[in-house]
Enzyme design. Structure first.
Site, short mmCIF file in Angstrom:
data_model
loop_
_atom_site.label_atom_id
_atom_site.label_comp_id
_atom_site.label_asym_id
_atom_site.label_seq_id
_atom_site.Cartn_x
_atom_site.Cartn_y
_atom_site.Cartn_z
N GLU A 106 0.82 -1.20 0.00
CA GLU A 106 0.00 0.00 0.00
C GLU A 106 0.86 1.26 0.00
OE1 GLU A 106 -3.23 0.07 -0.10
OE2 GLU A 106 -3.83 2.06 0.62
N ASP A 107 1.89 1.25 0.81
CA ASP A 107 2.60 2.51 1.11
C ASP A 107 3.93 2.68 0.39
OD1 ASP A 107 0.54 2.97 2.86
OD2 ASP A 107 1.62 2.22 4.61
#
Ligand code: MN
Length: 739
Positions: A89-90
């Site tokens: 996600e990051d």
């Protein structure tokens, strides 16, 4: 809760990893650490520049999540996935990167957690929450994804105070509606209580504080009361030779709060805040201990529950009995074996199979799923780090279903492979009927686009759009298919009614009577044994009732046919042909020969024509492409060259056949074209079968050019598939036979 301060402030990732591994080994000695070690270093690197809202290094979060998982005695793959759960996600890292470094299992778990995060429950409705829980299980594919999600949620709830209040409420609400019941379903008591109490704290802070302070305030009292029960009980059990461990525990805060709400009683009156747990070695000892307890104190009859002989749906087993002590104090005793205790606190997935809402019912239909669950049930015996055990965690229970959202956030469950069209019909028949596509996660997709779990679907409609047979191929669900079929049947019925009415009224108009058709209807229906006039029209329109049967009814009543204009003309033509040369034809340069137009092909000015000498009746003029011409082509000496005179005074007859998809108004549109050209219709027949129209018109045409214009106009009508000039409608006319 563990504090990772020292670990996180360490300047060397290696040293930090070392510290972390040691902590893992403290709670789970003997776990293999290689994978965890490299996952830690990778996560350190991936998140090194990120900071949480609290100001902490981001790494604190995955490390805490991994630690919670370790405390739950999960395997190294799950702990590694916990360390990595936010990297997709990051950070720029991809699933393939993870698979290469840490193996498919870790990559799939991280991917699963990432996918679940993208979805948020938007409505608070019990039924929806249940569907939502199912969706999470279906998307997870592997139960460990859900377990990582629990750990993630617990850590987020612990550190939630840095977010804005609106967001906090949403997360806490979702936790109570979805995650905590799911943890309960999976038999993970400890996780459930922690999720409950953390969410409770954020959602109702003052109620939470109130209950916590009351629990703390009653602590000394409670200890005293507990001791009043625990002391005599221990002695009695020892005398009976039962080796038991006893532990008093406060009820969980949220569960106290729920009981207060449910029973409408204040804190002080929730009498079972006190509970004593008695853990023994065997089921036999459980009942033995129960006898001892009831020998010491008076049980409250209606509070006795034997969950050993009848376990809860999530696999929970214990005997609960509430007894009254000397000073009237009340306590709940929970008697169980060590194995039952473990199941109650950690037992994953275990026995949710047996009932508890729709989920279990659906599972029990599926034998494969049953086998999977049976394997899980055997788990408590041999908790190891072994790979094959975790194979049992694979979730393929809901592979046959997908879960998608309406724009309002309602969840719709559909069979796998369902399309935009299925979704539209699932929401509302009207939406499906006019559906032209949908915005799927904001992108416009056609009706046939296949949907995937978690997508948000906004149906696009057009009021003029209606179902067609071809739409059936995009409808996979029975609901959509039957709705389309029903719509088509209704439409077809209406078409048949319209067409049948036209046909019968047209035929009726040709009868020599001034009585309106409607006056005959009651008797006609009775005669034919048909219930209503709509049905009569429908049967005629469908071709199930021949028009001729209706006409016979009128014939029997001596209502005769008018002579049709076309027939009158052709009779007239018959009387004049052979006697008088029609105008407009030049044979060579002569125009006064006995010439007549062949009725088999009715040539009109502009057609290629050819003349044939007949016996005693002069020259008959055929179109060059008339099939009859071929019959006597060989008779060269009888063929005569003829040409059109430019005079063009005469009317000429043409028969047109038009075929195409039937619809209301088609007939009107075609006849309007004839009227535009001032062309007279001398006769016509209208047939419809299986929604196909077959129309034949006899027309008075001026010349070929006019006919061509008319044909062009008719061809432009969308429904018209074929329009043709009928060439051989009197092919058996023996007058033309030169013999
Ligand atoms: Mn996270």
């Amino acid at each position: 809760m563990d504090n990772f301060q020292a670990l996180l402030s360490s300047s060397s990732p290696e040293a930090a990893a070392e510290q972390f591994i040691n902590k893992i080994l403290e709670v789970n000695p003997g776990i293999s650490t290689d994978l965890i070690h490299s996952a830690f270093l990778f996560s350190w690197d991936a998140h090194k520049d990120q900071v949480r809202k609290s100001g902490e290094p981001y790494l604190a979060h995955p490390v805490s999540v991994a630690m919670i998982l370790a405390e739950q005695k999960l395997d190294s793959v799950t702990i590694a996935a916990g360390l990595l759960h936010d990297v997709l996600e990051d950070t720029p890292c991809t699933q393939e990167d993870l698979a290469k470094r840490f193996g498919e299992d870790v990559a799939l778990l991280v991917d699963g957690v990432t996918k679940i995060r993208a979805i948020q429950m938007k409505t608070r409705e019990d039924r929806q929450a249940e569907t939502y829980r199912k969706m999470l299980l279906s998307m997870a594919k592997d139960l460990r994804v859900i377990i990582i999600k629990f750990a993630d949620r617990i850590h987020n709830l612990r550190t939630l105070k840095y977010l804005d209040p609106e967001k906090i409420r949403a997360i806490a609400t979702e936790t109570l509606d979805v995650y905590s019941p799911l943890a309960m379903r999976l038999g993970m008591g400890r996780i459930k209580w922690e999720l409950d109490d953390l969410a409770f704290k954020h959602l109702y802070p003052s109620d939470y504080k109130d209950i916590v302070s009351k629990v703390v305030a009653s602590h000394t009292d409670r200890e005293a009361i507990l001791e009043a029960f625990e002391g005599p009980l221990r002695t009695a059990l020892e005398q009976e030779g039962i080796n038991a461990t006893t532990a008093g525990r406060p009820k969980h805060f949220y569960s106290i709060y729920n009981k207060m709400l449910k029973r409408g009683k204040p804190f002080d009156e929730i009498y079972d805040i006190l509970a004593l747990r008695i853990i023994v070695n065997s089921v036999k000892e459980c009942y033995h201990a129960l006898g001892v307890i009831h020998g010491l104190w008076m049980p409250v009859q209606e509070r006795f529950k034997d969950y050993i002989s009848a376990p809860k749906s999530n696999g929970y087993r214990s005997i609960h009995t509430t007894v009254v002590g000397k000073q009237g104090s009340v306590i709940e005793m929970q008697i169980r074996t060590w194995e039952m205790n473990k199941t109650a606190e950690e037992g994953i997935a275990a026995h949710w199979l047996y009932k508890d809402g729709g989920l279990a019912d659906e599972i029990s239909k599926d034998d494969k799923a049953l086998g999977w669950l049976k394997n899980i049930i055997g788990w408590q015996e041999n908790l190891t780090d072994s790979a094959e055990f975790y194979e049992f965690f694979r979730v393929d229970l809901f592979d046959a279903e997908i879960f998608v959202f309406t724009p309002q956030g309602s969840l719709i469950t559909l069979p796998k492979g369902s399309t935009v069209l299925d979704f539209a019909f699932a929401v509302h028949t009207k939406l499906g009927t006019h559906c032209i596509g949908a915005k799927v996660d904001g992108h416009v997709e056609p009706v046939g686009a296949e949907l995937k779990s978690g997508q948000s679907v906004e149906v696009l409609t057009l009021n003029t759009k209606t179902p067609s047979v071809s739409m059936l191929r995009y409808a996979k669900t029975p609901k959509a298919r039957s709705a389309i079929r029903q719509w088509l049947n209704n439409a077809e019925k209406q078409n048949s009614v319209d067409l049948g009415k036209k046909m019968i009224l047209h035929a009726y108009e040709e009868l020599n009577t001034n009585t309106p058709f409607d006056n005959h209807v009651p008797e006609l229906l009775q005669h034919l044994g048909i219930g209503n006039v709509e049905r009569l029209y429908e049967l005629i329109g469908r071709g199930d009732l021949p028009e001729s049967r209706v006409m016979k009814y009128f014939q029997a009543r001596k209502i005769k046919k008018k002579a049709a204009p076309f027939e009158m003309v052709s009779q007239f033509m018959k009387t004049i042909t052979g006697q008088k040369s029609p105008q407009g034809i030049l044979v060579g340069s002569q125009d006064n020969l006995m010439v007549r137009y062949a009725e088999c092909c009715n040539p009109i000015p502009g057609d290629q024509i050819i003349g044939f000498l007949t016996k005693g009746r002069g020259i008959s003029v055929h179109r060059a492409d008339c099939p009859n011409v071929k019959l006597f082509e060989d008779d060269d000496d009888r063929a005569i060259e003829v040409n059109w005179d430019s005079g063009e005074l005469k009317k000429h007859y043409v028969t047109l056949n038009i075929r195409g998809d039937d619809r209301c108004g088609l007939l009107n549109e075609i006849t309007a074209i004839f009227m535009d050209f001032g062309v007279n219709i001398t006769n016509g027949t209208v047939k419809s079968l299986n929604r196909k129209a077959d129309l034949t018109f006899h027309l008075e045409i001026r010349n070929l050019n006019q006919l061509k214009q008319i044909l062009r106009r008719i061809q432009k009508i969308k429904e018209v598939e074929n329009v043709a000039r009928v060439k051989d409608y009197i092919s058996d006319d023996d007058e033309e036979n030169p013999e």
